[in-house]
Structures are given as C-alpha cells and as structure tokens.
Motif scaffolding. Structure first.
Motif, mmCIF file in Angstrom:
data_model
loop_
_atom_site.group_PDB
_atom_site.id
_atom_site.type_symbol
_atom_site.label_atom_id
_atom_site.label_comp_id
_atom_site.label_asym_id
_atom_site.label_seq_id
_atom_site.Cartn_x
_atom_site.Cartn_y
_atom_site.Cartn_z
ATOM 1 N N LEU A 304 17.300 -5.294 53.963
ATOM 2 C CA LEU A 304 16.025 -6.001 54.052
ATOM 3 C C LEU A 304 15.788 -6.842 52.811
ATOM 4 O O LEU A 304 16.160 -6.455 51.698
ATOM 5 N N PRO A 305 15.141 -7.994 52.983
ATOM 6 C CA PRO A 305 14.808 -8.810 51.808
ATOM 7 C C PRO A 305 13.740 -8.120 50.968
ATOM 8 O O PRO A 305 12.948 -7.331 51.477
ATOM 9 N N ILE A 316 9.214 -0.273 53.116
ATOM 10 C CA ILE A 316 9.545 -1.230 54.176
ATOM 11 C C ILE A 316 10.747 -0.706 54.976
ATOM 12 O O ILE A 316 10.765 -0.743 56.212
ATOM 13 N N VAL A 317 11.745 -0.211 54.250
ATOM 14 C CA VAL A 317 12.936 0.356 54.902
ATOM 15 C C VAL A 317 12.546 1.516 55.809
ATOM 16 O O VAL A 317 13.008 1.618 56.955
ATOM 17 N N LEU A 657 0.964 0.922 53.539
ATOM 18 C CA LEU A 657 0.914 -0.460 54.014
ATOM 19 C C LEU A 657 2.321 -1.046 54.068
ATOM 20 O O LEU A 657 2.662 -1.778 55.006
ATOM 21 N N GLY A 658 3.169 -0.718 53.085
ATOM 22 C CA GLY A 658 4.557 -1.168 53.124
ATOM 23 C C GLY A 658 5.282 -0.631 54.338
ATOM 24 O O GLY A 658 6.058 -1.339 54.998
ATOM 25 N N PHE A 659 5.058 0.638 54.656
ATOM 26 C CA PHE A 659 5.662 1.258 55.832
ATOM 27 C C PHE A 659 5.264 0.500 57.094
ATOM 28 O O PHE A 659 6.106 0.192 57.939
ATOM 29 N N ILE A 687 0.845 -5.334 45.799
ATOM 30 C CA ILE A 687 2.230 -5.829 45.778
ATOM 31 C C ILE A 687 2.722 -6.126 47.185
ATOM 32 O O ILE A 687 3.372 -7.152 47.430
ATOM 33 N N ILE A 688 2.405 -5.248 48.123
ATOM 34 C CA ILE A 688 2.827 -5.476 49.509
ATOM 35 C C ILE A 688 2.142 -6.718 50.064
ATOM 36 O O ILE A 688 2.754 -7.526 50.782
#
Length: 918
Positions: A304-305, A316-317, A657-659, A687-688
């Motif tokens: 992932l970027p 995110i992953v 939120l990243g999830f 940051i997200i």
C-alpha cells in the motif's frame, strides 16, 4: 496420592511459594500446570522411586535434599533459558550486545562446575532423550536459545500457544539445514537485493532511494513468509512499510518491473497514473502484482502507498486486509495475510503501533493476525537506540497482546528464513500477531546523501569494514560446497546485465504491460469530473421499502426481552415515521436499511456508535437478561440483503480511522462510516486525514468512499465539545478531493449517505452532524422527502417574496434554526436565509441562481457560530466573485474554539443572531 516431603528452604521465598503452589496444583490436577512442570513432577516421582529414596516412620517418601535441590535448580535453569536466553543470543551483526544482566549462570542457581558431569533427569525435558549431564544440558540450551535467534514466548498466557512455540522452536532451530535448491533460492534473493542496490548507486548517483543495504536479508525473509503462507492456503498478502528498502521490496518481492522503477528515477510519472494528480516520490508509491511461489502457487501481492509518517500505513493495511477477509474470502482468515514492515525506532516510538496491536483481537478489527517484520537498523535517522526507547527491545509492545517475538541476526539468511517460516506457521495456527525483529544495520546515512559518521563515528567505522549478508552467506555455503562461489558470480553477472538491459528499455520507452490482480471491485468505477458535482442525482427510495425497514428496526423477536426504555424508543420511532416527523436517527437508519436492501454492505465504527454518543441511534438493542444484541437492519431480508457490520471501537481515533480508510480501499461497494464521539476528537487522527483521506487520490490515484460523521455545533459545552474544526477540512479541499457537508435537515443527511454509493466514483464524505438538533422538533423529515429527489446543495427559504427581500443571510448547519426563530419573532419579511448544505465542492451554480433570484437585495451576510478565524468564512472567500459583497458575522477571532462558560456562550449566540439582522 500422598504428598512428598519436599524441602524448598534452599530457594528464595518467592520461588518457594511458587513451586510449592505448582506442586499442590499438580497433585490435585496434573493438567492444570504447564506441560514443562507436569513432565518435571512426573519425572521427579519416577526418579524418587528408583534413586536415593527412603521411607519415614509415618510412611511418607523422603528424598535426599541435595539431590532434590540440584534437580530443581537445573530445571529452573532450563526455564530461565526459555524465559531470558534471548538476552544472551548472538543477534547483533555489528556490535556486542549490551549486558542486560540475564542471570542465567550456574551460580545464580546454586550450581557449580563440579556439577557439570553429574547426570540430571531434566535432560529429557529439553530434547536430549533422557537423563543427561549438566554440561550436555547447558550446551544444548545455549545452542537453542543463545544462537543467532533469540525468542520471547514465555510471557504468553495461553498455555497451548506457549507449548506449541516451545516445541516448534526447540525441535527446529537445532536442525536448520535446508536442501541445496532452497539455499540457492535464498542466495538468489540475496543477490537480487544486493546487486539492485549497487546498480542504483552507480546509475543514479546522489538520488534518494533509502537503501536496504545492511538489511538485504529482508528480501529472502519476506519471500519465505509468502511461500510458507501459500503452503497454508493464503492467496493474498497485504504489505505496509515506510521508505527504507521499499524500492528493493517492490522490485524483488512484488516483482515491480525494473523498467518502471528506473522510469521513476528518471523523474517521469509512475505506472498506472493518469495525466491528473500530483503524484508522489517513488519510495512512497504502492503496487500490486500476481506472483508465483516456489511451489507453483499463484498469490496476489499488494504493497500500500504511504507517506513519510512511518507507521501511519499500519492501520491501513489491517483495514484493507479485513475488507478482503469479510467480502472476498467469506470470513476466512487464512486467505489474506497482513505484513507490516517496521523500522526499529518507529515501532518503539509511534503510538499508533500500540493502537493497532490493541485492536488485533477485537471483533470489529481482528484480521487473523498480522506478521510484524522489523528491519532493525539500530538507529533512527541519527538517534541511537539507547536514546530512542526505554524498553530493552523495540518490540516490547508485543508483550501487550502476548505475541511471541523472534529476534534474529540479519547476517544469517537461513536463520532469518527459519524465523519467518515459524512466524507464518504460528500465525496460521493461532490467528494472532507475531513479531520478527531482524537485527541488522544501515550501511549509509538516513539517505544516500547523509553522512552518518557525524553522530555515530564508531558504529559506522564498524559498518564500513563489515561484509554484506550476501558475501557472508557465500562464505558459509563454500564451507560445504565450493562450487557456490562460481554460481554466485554467475548470478551477479547475469543480474547486472539484465538491469542494464532494462535501463536501456526505459530510455527507449519499451515498458512492459502490468499483470492485473484478481480483484475487480473498482473496474466499473470512473474518475470524477467537476460537472458531476453541479447537479443532484436521484437517491429516493420507494415507500414500501421504507415501511419494511421501519417495521424491522422497530421490532424484536418474540423471545427477546427488551428493556422498557428501549421499547419506548422503538415505539416512538415507528410512530414518528407514520406521523411524518422523523428525527435524525430514524432517517439515518432508513438510509442504511435502503442501501442494504439494494445489496450494498455497511461497515460502521467509532466510539459508542451502536447506541450513539447522544443516545440517538440504537442500531442494536440488547436483551435485558442475557445482553444478547439484536440488529434489525441485519434481519430485513437475511438471504438477499447486504451485511450490516456495526462495532463500538476501542478508544482510538488515529488507528481506527486509518483502519476504516484501508477498509474503504478494499470495498468500494460498501458504505464505510466512522463517527467521532465528538467531532473535535477527529484531530486525534489528523495524520490520516491529512496524508490519506484528503490527498490519497492526488498522490496515489486511490479512491475512497469513506464517510466521517463529526458531531458539530455551538451549544455551550466548552472548547472540546463544540467544533469539529470545519475550517481544517475546508482548507484541505481542492481538486474535488472530498465532499464536505453541513446538513441542516435529516432528509438531506439521508440523501448524502445514499449518494455515496449511487455515484459511479468514490469520494470521502466529511459530514458535520448535529447534537441538539437530534431531538429538536424543528429538525424533522417527512416520508415524501425520502421517496423522491436527492441531495439539496443549497436550501432557500420557502415563500419568500424576492421583491421584498433586501437582505440575504447565508449560513450552514445548526445556526439556521436560531436565525429563523429570530426572523419569525421579529417578522423580518425583508430577509431571506439561505443554507449552504454542501461547502465543498461549493455549489456555485446554485448559489449564483439564488443571488439572481434575490436581485433586489442590497445587504449580504455570512453568518456562522464559529469564531471569525474558524468555520467556513475564510473558505468561501476563495470564491470572491460570489461573496465579495458579503460581510461576516461570527464570534470574535479566538485561539480557542469556544468559551467554557455557558452564560458567555448564550450571550455570544444572541449577539451573532441579532447582528446578522441589524
């Protein structure tokens, strides 16, 4: 069984109590103690029966105290190696380990050199086949626990987990001797990693690449994880990592073609990019590919970027992996494996790592276990590890969730491969996180133009003299196979020639076509155009469907014992529907229900979202006596509808939120929603928001339909419960990157939610939602507002005579109701109040139409609750052609979002409203 007279007086008081209690437990139930202790007590009883025992007058067995003491101490020594042997392991390839006072010497257990030739029953418990001398036991333990791999697993509270890990490690680490073909594969991967870096160094002098040199064994390590995972049935591997070694992983693990990497070094746009978008530096980009394992199995690999914010990609992953597990693989954890590659300084220093591991076993977030691979350079930019953490290891966070850790010397490729395969086996068996800490070094500075000797002259003096892992591995292989050096040289020559040919292809613009992966979810979607936001699309729902939804969400099964208060809420909800005065919570649930009936899925998380922070939602109700939940939205047409997944989150904003952003990347056909407890708290995930939600499409050409619901409104609740920082999101708005709405009606919120899946593209939706309006009788919806039409970008007041209107007040959100109340009380027919429901993309055509409609107006006001330096005022001034004649009415410019005094708040609110009409 009669208790044996055991004298523990030679032990410390704590050990005395511990072992005595263990033996009592063993006598009562042999299976209640750990397998090691069980076998020890069983062996000791056998030992007593055949050696040195006597019987007292009362019939109790008496064992020679010295024999018993020695046997116990040897067993304690064995357990200490299992617990703390890692502190003596040879895992650092560059410098001597820091003395951590492991306390595993003979003297610490009342043993001495004179005992070395003495036989002890405990030899059986470490795999020596039976009684063995202390010297043999020590040699065996040091070989297992103090070699090139140090392990931490004794902290695991799960007995089965601890036992499995011990047996697999103790039986396997002493037999690391791979077949020749596997050794050749390891060497080939090392060769690719090493020569690739050397080639870039010579061909692109001075360019940043964040070299993997010093940590090249990462490549055979990741290769081992993927191959072993495929053997266990994994079909997809989702990888997240920062910039160190990223290009090497892209090239030699994901097989991103060298041509495309070289093209990026030439400064051209990356593979798959359209002419639009600003792009990103080459070591932040993502990639996906189809690859074949050494056993011939096809797997899908995806990296992932991510930005330079290091660990930001970790949630995110996890979210992306969860989306694939939920939707593509029918909840089968074994099919998709998240791999998170950390730097040692980042895994220890970044709090989001803790948030991620803490969510790893929660129902709403578990992914079947992530494999954490740490490229441990022993340095962060210029900071030595002694200044970067308090814990002994950068991986100490693993103990929070009982995850085992394998520390391994990065100069030893076969040991790294063993550790990676064992980690993959563990993940497959226990569906839990596991950590691999590969201790290596960083050959250059933070980047290739940095001088590391400024701050670590001694360390980099050692690094300069050190052979790379490939050279060391060749030397090791030559000890048993003298032809290996010739093979290695041939590999190197062929690889360099291939790279040169690929570079020439780039210069000749001969780029190969990328092989596409298995997922087709995004295929039918298109990139948005500015014209898409100029008009509403139809998002109405048939009344029969709404009636079906309202019936289901206001009823429960016959045997369900509903709390009286909850029963009243459901009855009131149904009554409101048929009285045509639905509140916000009801219309929101109707929007969700309608999307589910359309076949879409919904994932909704956040703190307390099931009930709702303001007790407005009640998406699930709970049995009064069993606490079993019931979700009406998930039981409308169970075999036909989409899946409703709603979870109360852990107390985190950043990772959660990243999830959800990651989840939205993997499931474009799902409505993915995150709600802040109060909108103000979204700044914990800034940051997200900054790096992914607002910029992801421009940087990486990645769409997301994620929805953020942010309760917002000035109601005297103080600085932290008033503003969701509307201005921050508006400042981030450009190039149609996201939708920002501040709806004033439940029906508009309904249509905004449905619009997300109705579009043939995906955009993040930032929705500022109300608090007091949730139960305000002025803020309701009629059924026919949901059955027809769509989202209203601008709402003009009804029954205003444009010839009489001399003043226009534009506003957004909750303040409309205060303004309207003042207008009615003072009979101000000369004023029209216009609500801008969508603040970005700003509906300029609709605004222009309203201004033309009220052509007689001479006075224009923008009214907002927020201070002048906050809210939407600064944002709308970007469109001066429409708002140049407007005057702002707001709270005074302020460093704090709101006052903490209720009376001051009330006075300020009155002044704003009054001033807007003056």
């Amino acid at each position: 069984m009669k208790k044996t007279n055991m004298d523990f007086s030679h032990l410390s008081s704590s050990d005395n109590a511990y072992i005595d209690a263990l033996y009592e437990d063993y006598l009562n139930d042999q299976d209640s103690v750990d397998e090691s202790w069980k076998r020890f007590f069983q062996g000791l009883e056998f030992y007593k029966g055949s050696m040195g025992q006597s019987t007292s007058q009362d019939g109790e067995v008496v064992v020679d105290d010295t024999t018993l003491r020695k046997e116990f101490n040897v067993f304690r020594l064995i357990q200490s190696f299992r617990s703390r042997g890692h502190l003596l392991s040879d895992t650092n390839p560059i410098r001597e380990r820091k003395d951590r006072d492991a306390r595993i010497s003979l003297s610490h257990y009342d043993l001495s050199d004179s005992d070395l030739d003495r036989q002890f029953l405990c030899g059986e418990f470490v795999g020596l086949g039976g009684p063995a001398t202390l010297a043999e036991i020590l040699k065996h333990l040091k070989h297992i626990y103090c070699g090139k791999i140090g392990v931490e697993y004794m902290h695991c509270t799960d007995t089965d987990m601890r036992r499995w890990f011990r047996e697999k490690f103790e039986s396997g680490v002493t037999k690391i001797d791979y077949p020749l073909e596997k050794k050749k594969r390891i060497l080939r991967k090392l060769n690719q990693a090493t020569v690739f870096e050397q080639f870039l160094q010579t061909k692109f002098i001075g360019q940043k690449r964040f070299s993997l040199e010093g940590g090249e064994t990462t490549i055979p390590g990741l290769d081992a994880i993927i191959n072993r995972g495929a053997e266990h049935g994994a079909q997809e591997f989702i990888i997240g990592m920062a910039h160190r070694g990223r290009l090497n992983v892209l090239a030699n693990v994901l097989n991103k073609t060298y041509e495309f990497i070289f093209k990026e070094f030439e400064g051209e746009k990356s593979e798959g990019f359209s002419p639009d978008g600003d792009g990103d530096v080459k070591y932040h980009l993502g990639y996906s590919s189809v690859s074949e394992t050494d056993s011939g199995k096809e797997v899908y690999l995806k990296i992932l970027p991510n930005p330079s914010h290091l660990e930001a990609v970790a949630p995110i992953v996890l979210g992306y992996s969860r989306s694939q597990k939920d939707i593509a693989y029918n909840d089968d954890h074994s099919k998709v494996v998240p791999i998170i590659i950390h730097g040692d300084a980042a895994v220890a220093g970044q709090g989001v790592v803790y948030e991620c591991v803490q969510m790893s076993k929660l129902e709403g977030y578990e992914t079947g276990g992530a494999i954490h691979f740490i490229i441990n350079n022993q340095i962060g930019f210029t900071t030595d590890f002694e200044d970067a953490r308090t814990s002994i290891y950068c991986t100490s966070i693993a103990k929070t969730i009982d995850a085992p850790v394998l520390h391994v010397n990065g100069d030893c490729p076969e040991e790294v491969v063993f550790a990676c395969e064992l980690a993959m086996d563990f993940r497959n068996k226990f569906k839990s996180d596991v950590f691999i800490d590969m201790v290596c070094y960083r050959k250059h500075g933070h980047n290739e133009g940095d001088e590391p000797k400024y701050t670590q002259p001694h360390l980099y003096g050692l690094v300069a003299k050190h052979k790379n892992p490939r050279e060391l591995y060749i030397e090791k292989l030559m000890e048993s196979d003298h032809d290996i050096k010739k093979l290695a040289k041939q590999m190197q020559k062929e690889f360099k020639e291939m790279l040169s040919d690929r570079l020439n292809n780039v210069k000749q613009n001969e780029l190969p076509k990328k092989v596409e992966g298995p997922h087709k979810e995004w295929k039918d979607l298109e990139w948005s155009k500015s014209s898409d936001f100029e008009k509403s699309i139809k998002t109405g729902v048939d009344r029969t469907d709404l009636e079906e939804i309202i019936t289901t969400i206001t009823s429960v099964p016959e045997d369900f014992k509903l709390l009286k208060k909850a029963e009243k809420i459901l009855e009131d909800r149904k009554s409101r529907f048929y009285r045509d005065e639905m509140d916000w919570g009801t219309t929101e649930l109707l929007a969700f229900g309608s999307l589910l009936l359309d076949g879409g899925h919904i994932r909704f998380t956040g703190q307390d979202v099931i009930r709702g922070t303001f007790s407005q939602r009640h998406a699930k109700v709970f049995d009064e006596f069993t606490n079993i939940p019931y979700c009406g939205l998930d039981n409308m047409r169970p075999k036909e509808q989409g899946k409703m997944r709603i979870y109360n989150s852990l107390l985190s904003e950043y990772a959660v939120l990243g999830f959800e952003y990651g989840y939205s990347q993997g499931s474009p056909r799902s409505l993915v929603v995150w709600e802040a407890q109060f909108g103000d708290f979204s700044n914990g995930a800034q940051i997200i928001i900054d790096q992914f939600i607002s910029a992801g499409e421009s940087k990486w050409r990645r769409m997301s339909g994620l929805i953020m619901l942010l309760p917002h409104g000035y109601e005297g609740q103080g600085p932290e419960h008033s503003s969701a920082r509307l201005e921050r999101f508006l400042q981030l708005s450009a190039e149609d990157n996201m939708i920002i709405v501040n709806c004033s009606t439940p029906s508009n919120h309904f249509h905004a939610l449905r619009r997300q899946l109705a579009w043939n593209f995906r955009k993040p939706l930032i929705a500022f939602t109300p608090k007091s309006l949730l139960r305000d009788s002025r803020c309701t919806a009629k059924v026919d507002e949901l059955t027809s039409g769509g989202f209203q970008h601008v709402i003009d007041q009804e029954n205003r005579d444009p010839k009489k209107v001399k003043k226009l007040i534009f506003c957004s959100g909750k303040i409309f109701y205060d303004l309207e109340e003042y207008q009615e009380q003072n009979s101000r027919d000369d004023v029209a109040i216009v609500r801008v429901e969508q603040l970005y993309p700003l509906p300029t055509k609709q605004i222009k139409k309203v201004l033309e409609h009220y052509s007689k107006a001479k006075d224009y006001v923008w009214a907002q609750e927020e201070p002048l330096n906050m809210g939407a005022w600064m944002h709308i001034m970007r469109w001066r052609e429409f708002f140049q004649d407007f005057n702002p009415v707001a709270r005074k410019s302020s460093a704090s979002p709101a006052t903490g005094y209720s009376k001051v708040h009330a006075k300020e609110q009155q002044e704003i409203v009054k001033k807007a009409f003056s």
